[in-house]
Scaffold this active site. Structure first.
Site, PDB file in Angstrom:
ATOM      1  N   GLY A  12     -24.636 -24.425  31.350  1.00 12.36           N
ATOM      2  CA  GLY A  12     -24.326 -25.365  30.268  1.00 12.36           C
ATOM      3  C   GLY A  12     -23.524 -24.656  29.192  1.00 12.36           C
ATOM      4  N   ASP A  16     -22.965 -28.522  23.784  1.00  9.60           N
ATOM      5  CA  ASP A  16     -23.170 -28.511  22.349  1.00  9.60           C
ATOM      6  C   ASP A  16     -24.149 -27.426  21.901  1.00  9.60           C
ATOM      7  OD1 ASP A  16     -22.081 -30.194  20.439  1.00  9.60           O
ATOM      8  OD2 ASP A  16     -24.115 -30.894  19.934  1.00  9.60           O
ATOM      9  N   LEU A  17     -25.233 -27.293  22.635  1.00  6.59           N
ATOM     10  CA  LEU A  17     -26.263 -26.329  22.248  1.00  6.59           C
ATOM     11  C   LEU A  17     -25.701 -24.899  22.275  1.00  6.59           C
ATOM     12  CD1 LEU A  17     -29.460 -26.121  21.719  1.00  6.59           C
ATOM     13  CD2 LEU A  17     -29.433 -25.084  23.976  1.00  6.59           C
ATOM     14  N   ARG A  46     -18.783 -26.681  34.074  1.00  3.71           N
ATOM     15  CA  ARG A  46     -18.130 -27.355  35.193  1.00  3.71           C
ATOM     16  C   ARG A  46     -16.631 -27.521  34.963  1.00  3.71           C
ATOM     17  NH1 ARG A  46     -22.645 -31.917  35.719  1.00  3.71           N
ATOM     18  NH2 ARG A  46     -22.608 -31.469  33.496  1.00  3.71           N
ATOM     19  N   LYS A 152     -35.904 -28.138  26.131  1.00  2.00           N
ATOM     20  CA  LYS A 152     -36.598 -29.398  26.286  1.00  2.00           C
ATOM     21  C   LYS A 152     -35.612 -30.471  26.727  1.00  2.00           C
ATOM     22  CE  LYS A 152     -36.064 -31.964  22.474  1.00  2.00           C
ATOM     23  NZ  LYS A 152     -36.183 -32.501  21.177  1.00  2.00           N
ATOM     24  N   ASP A 181     -39.521 -24.383  22.329  1.00  2.00           N
ATOM     25  CA  ASP A 181     -39.685 -25.381  21.288  1.00  2.00           C
ATOM     26  C   ASP A 181     -39.079 -24.700  20.071  1.00  2.00           C
ATOM     27  OD1 ASP A 181     -40.598 -26.739  19.006  1.00  2.00           O
ATOM     28  OD2 ASP A 181     -42.204 -27.634  20.179  1.00  2.00           O
ATOM     29  N   HIS A 182     -37.872 -25.087  19.716  1.00  2.00           N
ATOM     30  CA  HIS A 182     -37.152 -24.256  18.736  1.00  2.00           C
ATOM     31  C   HIS A 182     -37.849 -24.204  17.377  1.00  2.00           C
ATOM     32  CE1 HIS A 182     -35.327 -27.973  17.161  1.00  2.00           C
ATOM     33  NE2 HIS A 182     -34.993 -27.281  16.108  1.00  2.00           N
ATOM     34  N   LYS A 186     -38.656 -20.996  13.943  1.00  2.00           N
ATOM     35  CA  LYS A 186     -38.369 -21.103  12.505  1.00  2.00           C
ATOM     36  C   LYS A 186     -39.247 -20.129  11.720  1.00  2.00           C
ATOM     37  CE  LYS A 186     -36.997 -25.968  12.713  1.00  2.00           C
ATOM     38  NZ  LYS A 186     -35.602 -26.033  12.286  1.00  2.00           N
ATOM     39  N   ASP A 239     -39.023 -36.998  21.584  1.00  2.00           N
ATOM     40  CA  ASP A 239     -38.045 -36.085  20.987  1.00  2.00           C
ATOM     41  C   ASP A 239     -38.697 -35.151  19.965  1.00  2.00           C
ATOM     42  OD1 ASP A 239     -35.295 -35.239  20.588  1.00  2.00           O
ATOM     43  OD2 ASP A 239     -35.367 -36.249  18.650  1.00  2.00           O
ATOM     44  N   HIS A 244     -42.373 -30.616  18.725  1.00  2.00           N
ATOM     45  CA  HIS A 244     -42.357 -30.008  17.395  1.00  2.00           C
ATOM     46  C   HIS A 244     -43.557 -30.399  16.520  1.00  2.00           C
ATOM     47  CE1 HIS A 244     -38.442 -29.224  18.866  1.00  2.00           C
ATOM     48  NE2 HIS A 244     -37.836 -30.285  18.385  1.00  2.00           N
TER      49      HIS A 244
END
Ligand code: BG6
Length: 493
Positions: A12, A16-17, A46, A152, A181-182, A186, A239, A244
C-alpha cells in the site's frame, strides 16, 4: 531479538496512510536518529512508477506532514534507502520478484533477512498477502525475524476477525503480529498509566468510593471527507468505538500491572474488557445512542449532511456519532458509569478523559453556596496534551463565596515542544520488537464481542437519520442518556 537491522516492506505504498503518516514518521525518526543503521524501505503499489518518481512523491509528503522541517542531509540519507516495487497483491510472480529483491537489498544494507511487513491496504488483502509471503518463503526463517504490522479494521465483527486472525497467526506468531491501534502511540495515552500509577494523590482515590462518573470523549469537527466508501462499511461504532474508545476506557480503568512488562500490562487490559457489562438488546436500546449528521455549519461555513457526502448513498443509515453508557463490573468500578461519546462534525475537536469526583457532604459550605462544583480531573489527549484539575477555593475578597478554580498543565503548548507522532512511536517500537503498544488478540476479541451486540441490535431498527445538524453536539437522545442520571456531558476547552 535485539538486532534492529531490517527492511520495512510497505504494502500500500502509494496510499494515503503511507504518504500522510508512515513516510513522515520515518523521516521524523531519521531526524531523531532512531532508525536502525542497517535499514531500507520497500514500498509496494499497483501503479507503475520509478524509484525516482516515488521518492519525489515521498519528499512532498514529508514536506507537508512531517513534524520536522525538511533538511537536505537527513532527506538524502533516508531517500537512498527507499525503493518502489510494482505488483498486484494477488499475483505470485510479484512475490517471487520481491523475495529476490529483498535478498539483494540484504546484501547492500546488511539487513540480515529481518523484515517488517506493513499491511497498509484494504482489509480484504490482509489474508492473501500473508499467505503469499509464506508460500514464497519470506517468513519464519530461523536465523532472522519477520514481523507483520496490521492496520485496522481487524475484521468487521467477531467471526470475521477470528478468521482473519487464524490466517495471520498461521503465518506470523502472535508475538510477531503487531495489530495497530494508533491511539496507543499517542503520547498522552502512554501517560495515562504514569499519571494514575505514579501519583499518590490519585491512585488511592481512583475508584467507586470517590469517583462519581467518567466521561470519555473523542469528538472531531471534520466530516467523513473523501472516505465515504470505507466509512459506509464501518460507521462510528467500528471506526472509533471498537478500537480507540475501548483502549481509552481500558487504560483508564485497568488495575496496576505487577510490572511494566508487555504481557503484564496486556493482561490487566484484557481483564477490564472482560468485565464490561454485558449488553442485551434492551440495554442497547436504553444505553446506546447513534446519530448521523445532517447539513449544518462547520467553522462558520455551510457543509453538507452525511448522506450528501461523496460515495455515500442518499439513504445511508451509517452512524457518524455514538454515545454509550456502560459499567465495569468489578470491585473498583461497581456503580460508576462510564459515558463514552464520539462523533464527526461536532462543534469542537477534543479527545479527553474526564473524571468527575463525588461531592462532599453538604455540611459546611454547600449551605451557603448551594451546590459546590465537583472536583474534576481531566486527561487531555488532543489537541492539547495535558492534565487539568478543578477544585473549590474561596473567592478572594468575598466573605463566603466559593468558586471553582483550575490548574491546567499543558505539555504541548510551548511552541518548541513538538510531540512525537503516534506512528513514529509505533514504528520505532516494532523495529525494536516491543509490542506493548499494540493490541493482543484477546483484546480484539473482547472488544468485538461488546460491539457486536450493539451492531446486532441496531440492525433490527431503522434509525431516524439524520438526527443532528453538522456543528452540533449530537442527537438529543445523547443529552437524555446522561441527563436522566442527573449529569451532563462535560468538555474542558
Ligand atoms: C481513525 C479513524 O482511526 O482515527 C478516523 O478511521 C478518525 O475516522 C481518526 O478520524 C482519528 O484519529 P486522530 O488521531 O485524528 O484522533
Amino acid at each position: 531479538d535485539t538486532d534492529t537491522s531490517c527492511i520495512l516492506v510497505i504494502f500500500g505504498g502509494t496510499g494515503d496512510l503511507t504518504h500522510r503518516k508512515l513516510m513522515p514518521a520515518l523521516y521524523n525518526l531519521q531526524c531523531t536518529q532512531k532508525l536502525p543503521g542497517n535499514f531500507a524501505v520497500v514500498a509496494i503499489g499497483r501503479r507503475e512508477k520509478s524509484n525516482e518518481d516515488y521518492r519525489y512523491e515521498v519528499y512532498n509528503s514529508i514536506k507537508n506532514f512531517a513534524r520536522f522541517d525538511m533538511h537536505a542531509k537527513v532527506w538524502q540519507n533516508l531517500q537512498q534507502k527507499i525503493y518502489y516495487q510494482r505488483f498486484n497483491f494477488t499475483d505470485d510472480s510479484g512475490y517471487i520478484g520481491l523475495a529476490d529483491f529483498l535478498q539483494r537489498l540484504d546484501e547492500r544494507y546488511q539487513t540480515r533477512g529481518n523484515r517488517i511487513f506493513y499491511l497498509a491496504v484494504a482489509p480484504e488483502y490482509f489474508g492473501v498477502i500473508v499467505e503469499k509471503l509464506q508460500a514464497h518463503g519470506m517468513v519464519r526463517n530461523k536465523t532472522s525475524w519477520q514481523r507483520a504490522m496490521i492496520e485496522k479494521p481487524f475484521g468487521r465483527d467477531l467471526s470475521s476477525a477470528r478468521q482473519l486472525n487464524k490466517k495471520i497467526t498461521g503465518v506470523f506468531a502472535e508475538k510477531n503480529t503487531y495489530r495497530i491501534d494508533h491511539y496507543l502511540g499517542k503520547e498522552m495515552l502512554q501517560n495515562i498509566m504514569v499519571i494514575r500509577f505514579a501519583n499518590m494523590f490519585l491512585e488511592p482515590i481512583w475508584n467507586n468510593q470517590f469517583i462519581d462518573n467518567i466521561q470519555i470523549t473523542s469528538c472531531e469537527m471534520v466530516g467523513v471527507e473523501n472516505r465515504g466508501s470505507y466509512y459506509e462499511q464501518a460507521g462510528a461504532l467500528l471506526d472509533m468505538v471498537q478500537n480507540h474508545m475501548l483502549q481509552l476506557l481500558t487504560l483508564t480503568a485497568m488495575e496496576p500491572p505487577a510490572s511494566l512488562n508487555t504481557e503484564a500490562i496486556r493482561n490487566e487490559k484484557v481483564k477490564v474488557l472482560s468485565t464490561l457489562q454485558e449488553f442485551t438488546p434492551d440495554l442497547v436500546q436504553k444505553n446506546v445512542v447513534r446519530g448521523q449528521y445532517g447539513s449544518g455549519t462547520a467553522q462558520g461555513k455551510p457543509v453538507p449532511g452525511y448522506r450528501q457526502e461523496e460515495l455515500v448513498p442518499p439513504g445511508s443509515n451509517t452512524e457518524t456519532f455514538v454515545a454509550i453508557k456502560v459499567n465495569i463490573e468489578n470491585f473498583r468500578w461497581a456503580g460508576v458509569p462510564f459515558y463514552i461519546r464520539t462523533g464527526k462534525r461536532m462543534p469542537f475537536k477534543a479527545t479527553q478523559i474526564i473524571v468527575q469526583f463525588k461531592s462532599l457532604p453538604p455540611i459546611l459550605y454547600a449551605r451557603l453556596n448551594g451546590q459546590l462544583h465537583s472536583n474534576l480531573l481531566v486527561i487531555k489527549i488532543q489537541p492539547q496534551e495535558g492534565v487539568f484539575f478543578q477544585f473549590n477555593a474561596k473567592k478572594p475578597g468575598a466573605q463566603s463565596q466559593i468558586v471553582p478554580v483550575q490548574m491546567d498543565f499543558c505539555q504541548n503548548c510551548p511552541d518548541e515542544l513538538n510531540s512525537p507522532e503516534a506512528y513514529e512511536r509505533l514504528l520505532f517500537d516494532a523495529l525494536r520488537g516491543d509490542s506493548t503498544l499494540f493490541t493482543r488478540w484477546d483484546e480484539v476479541e473482547h472488544s468485538w464481542r461488546f460491539v457486536d451486540t450493539i451492531a446486532a441490535t441496531w440492525r433490527q431498527y431503522t434509525p431516524d437519520f439524520p438526527n443532528y445538524p453538522a456543528g452540533h453536539r449530537g442527537p438529543r437522545a445523547a443529552e437524555e442518556l446522561i441527563s436522566r442520571d442527573g449529569r451532563e456531558w462535560l468538555h474542558i476547552g
